[in-house]
Design a protein around this motif. Structure first.
Motif, short mmCIF file in Angstrom:
data_model
loop_
_atom_site.label_atom_id
_atom_site.label_comp_id
_atom_site.label_asym_id
_atom_site.label_seq_id
_atom_site.Cartn_x
_atom_site.Cartn_y
_atom_site.Cartn_z
N ALA A 197 0.85 -1.21 0.00
CA ALA A 197 0.00 0.00 0.00
C ALA A 197 0.88 1.25 0.00
N PRO A 198 0.39 2.35 -0.60
CA PRO A 198 1.19 3.59 -0.56
C PRO A 198 1.29 4.13 0.85
N ARG A 221 -7.52 5.70 9.04
CA ARG A 221 -6.83 6.97 9.32
C ARG A 221 -7.63 8.18 8.84
N ARG A 234 0.38 -1.15 7.49
CA ARG A 234 1.15 -1.19 8.74
C ARG A 234 2.12 -2.37 8.78
C1 LIG Z 1 2.20 5.18 7.87
C2 LIG Z 1 1.13 5.23 6.83
C3 LIG Z 1 1.18 6.18 5.82
C4 LIG Z 1 0.18 6.20 4.83
N1 LIG Z 1 0.29 7.09 3.78
C5 LIG Z 1 -0.58 6.99 2.74
C6 LIG Z 1 -0.38 7.77 1.56
O1 LIG Z 1 0.58 8.55 1.45
N2 LIG Z 1 -1.27 7.62 0.56
C7 LIG Z 1 -2.37 6.77 0.65
O2 LIG Z 1 -3.15 6.67 -0.30
N3 LIG Z 1 -2.55 6.00 1.75
C8 LIG Z 1 -1.68 6.09 2.78
N4 LIG Z 1 -1.84 5.28 3.87
C9 LIG Z 1 -2.94 4.28 3.88
C10 LIG Z 1 -2.44 2.97 3.26
O3 LIG Z 1 -2.19 3.11 1.89
C11 LIG Z 1 -3.47 1.86 3.44
O4 LIG Z 1 -4.70 2.26 2.91
C12 LIG Z 1 -3.65 1.42 4.91
O5 LIG Z 1 -2.44 1.50 5.62
C13 LIG Z 1 -4.16 -0.01 4.95
O6 LIG Z 1 -4.42 -0.44 6.25
P1 LIG Z 1 -3.37 -1.28 7.15
O7 LIG Z 1 -2.32 -0.30 7.58
O8 LIG Z 1 -4.20 -1.75 8.27
O9 LIG Z 1 -2.78 -2.37 6.29
C14 LIG Z 1 -0.88 5.26 4.88
C15 LIG Z 1 -0.92 4.32 5.91
C16 LIG Z 1 0.07 4.30 6.87
C17 LIG Z 1 0.01 3.24 7.95
#
Ligand SMILES: Cc1cc2nc3c(=O)[nH]c(=O)nc-3n(C[C@H](O)[C@H](O)[C@H](O)COP(=O)(O)O)c2cc1C
Length: 356
Positions: free
Chosen positions: A78-79, A235, A287
């Protein structure tokens, strides 16, 4: 870097030791009551497997494809923004690991180094994820820069009109919240989708942050190549459904018109295979990826994916399938959860909740 852990429990503890409390909270935290974060896990925990027996599972293939490119397991990166705060070379470390292991990564607009430097880091396919920080011309220029650099798809994140109110207090989050150009995110509409598609021509387009059948159907009508089911790991908007709860309605609405991927709380092989059974083409990890990087940068991430591959192969064998396309909704059913959900609740030997 030499990194050694025997399982994800050890990996997560290693990451926790390596990272400051601020960085840990940036990675693990979520918006407001963190209900969405917990529901992502709870929804996965409320599904049980219905395994089949007496099938020859000596040869198991864990591979699949994403937008035409082969991946070794159905797991994408994931990004994530600000990766250099937990891995020395930022998103280049993710890219190096994906090239070595054999999967695809999404590169966020808000991570380091630049999209061109990451493109030059390795030749393997990767997606560039757009956050809007300027007017239409700015968006088109950014999308074209990514295409010219060789990215194999372009992703637009559409769940971030406002910056989520994350209350695990970290000075970074306050700073991130106060970036004035973030306000351009509020103007994203289906016209923005169309405009980016026109700008990138035949390069596949992914829309990230779909949470309902209604929007999935509109996305499919817009001929997107992939619907990325996500609530941003909890988030952004608090109090929504756990993502896997919405997957069946979205798969049905899309009806094969494009690929469907999902993220949110996926940390175990079993979680991933539940999503594949319910019709996802692949699953992305946020994560878990960050913890692996925190434990040992790109080597840590490769090792984490190797562990996951072993777990996926074993779980497939115990389910009685030898390839991912044999999985279907009959392999899962509703059940009751056995523990309180939180970001690492799939690792039951770790302390519960926020680790200090
Ligand atoms: C540290 C962090 C930074 C993230 N930054 C971005 C981002 O720059 N762009 C985005 O589309 N999603 C962002 N996300 C969301 C992730 O792409 C993803 O949707 C999410 O982490 C998935 O859930 P999980 O952490 O439970 O696997 C971020 C997530 C985390 C944990």
């Amino acid at each position: 870097m030499t990194v050694n852990f025997n399982n994800a429990h050890e990996m997560i503890l290693m990451a926790r030791r390596n990272l400051s409390q601020d960085t840990w909270d940036y990675i693990c935290g979520a918006a407001e009551s963190e209900t969405t974060l917990r529901r992502n896990r709870l929804a996965l925990d409320c599904l049980a497997f219905r395994p089949r027996i007496c099938r020859d599972v000596r040869e198991i293939d864990t591979c699949t494809t994403f937008l035409g490119n082969k991946i070794r397991i159905p797991v994408l990166m994931a990004p994530m923004g600000s990766i250099s705060n937990f891995s020395p070379n930022g998103a280049a470390d993710v890219d190096t690991a994906c090239e070595e292991f054999g999967t695809i990564n999404f590169i966020s607009t808000v991570t380091e180094p630049s999209l061109e430097v990451i493109a030059e880091n390795s030749p393997h396919p990767k997606s560039f994820q757009i956050y809007v920080r300027g007017d239409d011309q700015w968006i088109r220029d950014l999308a074209k820069r990514a295409v010219n650099a060789g990215y194999s798809s372009i992703t637009l994140t559409v769940d971030s009109a406002f910056y989520g109110n994350r209350e695990r207090l970290s000075p970074w989050q306050v700073a991130l919240r106060n970036v004035p150009a973030r306000a351009f995110q509020k103007g994203i509409t289906w016209d923005t989708v169309k405009m980016i598609q026109d700008a990138i021509g035949n390069v596949p387009f992914v829309i990230k942050g779909i949470q309902t059948a209604e929007d999935a159907a509109i996305a499919a009508e817009h001929e997107v190549n992939c619907v990325y089911v996500s609530n941003h790991g909890g988030r952004q908007l608090d109090q929504v459904y756990g993502n896997i709860d919405t997957l069946p309605e979205i798969v049905k609405a899309v009806n094969g018109r494009c690929e469907v991927i999902i993220d949110g709380g996926f940390t175990r092989a079993g979680d991933i295979l539940k999503a594949i059974a319910l019709g996802a083409n692949a699953v992305a990890i946020g994560r878990l990826q960050a913890w692996a990087l925190g434990a040992g940068s790109s080597d840590g991430l490769v090792k984490c994916l190797e562990h996951l591959e072993i777990e996926i192969e074993r779980t497939m064998g115990l389910l009685g399938v030898t390839s991912l396309d044999q999985l279907n909704p009959s392999y899962v059913g509703e059940s009751r959860p056995v523990r309180l959900p939180h970001e690492h609740s799939a690792f039951s030997h770790l302390p519960g909740g926020r680790i200090e």
